[in-house]
Design a protein around this motif. Structure first.
Motif, PDB file in Angstrom:
ATOM      1  N   ILE A   1       9.394  -3.682  -8.285  1.00 51.75           N
ATOM      2  CA  ILE A   1       9.601  -2.447  -6.822  1.00 51.75           C
ATOM      3  C   ILE A   1      11.002  -2.373  -6.551  1.00 51.75           C
ATOM      4  O   ILE A   1      12.007  -2.056  -6.400  1.00 51.75           O
ATOM      5  CB  ILE A   1       8.481  -2.372  -5.796  1.00 51.75           C
TER       6      ILE A   1
ATOM      7  N   LYS B   1       5.226  12.192 -12.021  1.00 54.69           N
ATOM      8  CA  LYS B   1       5.574  10.710 -11.623  1.00 54.69           C
ATOM      9  C   LYS B   1       5.242   9.899 -12.089  1.00 54.69           C
ATOM     10  O   LYS B   1       6.076   9.359 -10.796  1.00 54.69           O
ATOM     11  CB  LYS B   1       3.638  11.138 -11.473  1.00 54.69           C
ATOM     12  N   LYS B   2       6.256   9.850 -13.063  1.00 55.50           N
ATOM     13  CA  LYS B   2       6.930   7.527 -13.156  1.00 55.50           C
ATOM     14  C   LYS B   2       7.994   8.535 -12.958  1.00 55.50           C
ATOM     15  O   LYS B   2       8.829   7.357 -12.524  1.00 55.50           O
ATOM     16  CB  LYS B   2       6.852   8.036 -14.803  1.00 55.50           C
TER      17      LYS B   2
ATOM     18  N   ARG C   1       9.311  10.297 -10.226  1.00 56.43           N
ATOM     19  CA  ARG C   1       9.409   9.889  -8.719  1.00 56.43           C
ATOM     20  C   ARG C   1       9.087   8.718  -8.960  1.00 56.43           C
ATOM     21  O   ARG C   1      10.118   7.752  -7.671  1.00 56.43           O
ATOM     22  CB  ARG C   1       8.359  10.875  -8.651  1.00 56.43           C
ATOM     23  N   GLN C   2       8.296   7.969  -8.916  1.00 47.28           N
ATOM     24  CA  GLN C   2       8.555   6.642  -8.429  1.00 47.28           C
ATOM     25  C   GLN C   2       9.756   5.594  -9.117  1.00 47.28           C
ATOM     26  O   GLN C   2       9.689   4.633  -8.422  1.00 47.28           O
ATOM     27  CB  GLN C   2       6.865   6.190  -9.287  1.00 47.28           C
TER      28      GLN C   2
ATOM     29  N   LEU D   1      11.796   5.622  -6.566  1.00 48.46           N
ATOM     30  CA  LEU D   1      11.659   5.726  -4.762  1.00 48.46           C
ATOM     31  C   LEU D   1      12.121   3.864  -5.538  1.00 48.46           C
ATOM     32  O   LEU D   1      12.100   3.215  -4.330  1.00 48.46           O
ATOM     33  CB  LEU D   1       9.840   5.332  -4.702  1.00 48.46           C
ATOM     34  N   ARG D   2      11.382   2.817  -6.825  1.00 52.43           N
ATOM     35  CA  ARG D   2      11.890   2.248  -6.630  1.00 52.43           C
ATOM     36  C   ARG D   2      13.510   1.614  -6.965  1.00 52.43           C
ATOM     37  O   ARG D   2      13.853   0.955  -6.030  1.00 52.43           O
ATOM     38  CB  ARG D   2      11.448   1.556  -8.440  1.00 52.43           C
TER      39      ARG D   2
ATOM     40  N   ASN E   1       9.670   8.725   1.081  1.00 51.57           N
ATOM     41  CA  ASN E   1      11.271   9.454  -0.419  1.00 51.57           C
ATOM     42  C   ASN E   1      11.909   8.936  -0.589  1.00 51.57           C
ATOM     43  O   ASN E   1      12.979   8.783   0.176  1.00 51.57           O
ATOM     44  CB  ASN E   1      10.668  11.029  -0.114  1.00 51.57           C
TER      45      ASN E   1
ATOM     46  N   LEU F   1       3.247  -0.034  -0.247  1.00 55.62           N
ATOM     47  CA  LEU F   1       3.903   0.806  -1.300  1.00 55.62           C
ATOM     48  C   LEU F   1       3.727  -0.595  -2.673  1.00 55.62           C
ATOM     49  O   LEU F   1       3.762   0.728  -3.567  1.00 55.62           O
ATOM     50  CB  LEU F   1       5.379  -0.232  -0.737  1.00 55.62           C
TER      51      LEU F   1
ATOM     52  N   ARG G   1       0.761   1.050  -4.359  1.00 53.76           N
ATOM     53  CA  ARG G   1       1.265   2.540  -4.569  1.00 53.76           C
ATOM     54  C   ARG G   1       1.788   2.747  -6.174  1.00 53.76           C
ATOM     55  O   ARG G   1       1.570   3.691  -6.508  1.00 53.76           O
ATOM     56  CB  ARG G   1       1.892   3.390  -3.222  1.00 53.76           C
ATOM     57  N   LEU G   2       2.641   1.728  -6.077  1.00 58.79           N
ATOM     58  CA  LEU G   2       3.843   2.136  -7.000  1.00 58.79           C
ATOM     59  C   LEU G   2       3.800   0.910  -8.276  1.00 58.79           C
ATOM     60  O   LEU G   2       3.992   0.481  -9.247  1.00 58.79           O
ATOM     61  CB  LEU G   2       4.942   1.300  -6.178  1.00 58.79           C
ATOM     62  N   LYS G   3       2.176  -0.012  -8.008  1.00 64.54           N
ATOM     63  CA  LYS G   3       1.814  -0.479  -9.038  1.00 64.54           C
ATOM     64  C   LYS G   3       1.969  -0.113 -10.663  1.00 64.54           C
ATOM     65  O   LYS G   3       1.197   1.110 -10.483  1.00 64.54           O
ATOM     66  CB  LYS G   3       0.728  -1.447  -8.700  1.00 64.54           C
TER      67      LYS G   3
END
Length: 207
Positions: free
Chosen positions: A22, A102-103, A105-106, A109-110, A182, A202, A205-207
């Motif tokens: 992350i 979704k990938k 968006r993630q 964020l990372r 976000n 987080l 959520r992001l794993k």
């Protein structure tokens, strides 16, 4: 990687292991741009509209006789060629939102979290809760971090806390739950403060 954990006095009280998946990602400006454009498109109200010919008041009686005037043959004053007439292909009420994977968006964020960490603008606190819901007390705490242009990410910012109550009068200081973290809100703030519990949330959520 290890990162310092500080208290509200900005003094080190421990450290935390930040997941590399992350917080050690390359800063993808192209991905950040895509995510920000997607967020801003969703926020547009889309209520701009021009009147269609059926919505304009005015008679549809023929203006003058068909032939013999030497001019064009019109049947209504609601036409686009007349003042106050309809607008051809004008905007209509619609949603400007569109889907983004979704990938992506993630990944955005990372990328923004990694960017804040690399620039030294990310602070991890053990807890961010003041004793009283007083604006002055909150401002005294923020002065320890050098600016009031801060985004605080908590586990659940929807519950009524002293910090949330005091934050309403502090311009530039915003509080978000980790589920609402976000790219746009993180980028527009000078510093990012994340609680230890929010880091763990987080990570899940992001794993």
């Amino acid at each position: 990687m290890k990162h310092d954990v500080v208290n509200l006095q900005n003094k080190k009280v421990g450290d935390i292991e930040l997941p590399a998946s992350i917080f050690e990602q390359p800063v993808r400006v192209d991905i950040l741009s895509r995510v920000v454009e997607w967020q801003l498109a969703k926020r547009r109200s889309g209520n701009h509209k021009t009147k269609l010919i059926a919505e304009i008041s005015g008679t549809t009686k023929k203006m003058y006789r068909q032939k013999g005037t030497g001019g064009a043959r019109h049947g209504s004053k609601r036409g686009a060629q007349f003042r106050g007439g309809q607008v051809i292909f004008g905007p209509v009420v619609r949603s400007h939102a569109y889907s983004l994977p979704k990938k992506v968006r993630q990944l955005g964020l990372r990328s923004v979290l990694s960017s804040k960490l690399k620039s030294g603008d990310m602070i991890v606190v053990d807890s961010f809760e003041i004793n009283q819901p007083k604006t002055k007390q909150l401002k005294d705490v923020l002065s320890k971090f050098g600016t009031e242009n801060i985004l605080l990410i908590e586990v659940d910012a929807n519950r009524v806390t002293n910090t949330a109550l005091a934050a309403g009068n502090v311009q530039g200081f915003d509080v978000l739950p980790q589920i609402g973290a976000n790219v746009y809100d993180i980028l527009r703030k000078q510093k990012l403060i994340v609680t230890v519990d929010a880091i763990k949330a987080l990570e899940a959520r992001l794993k």
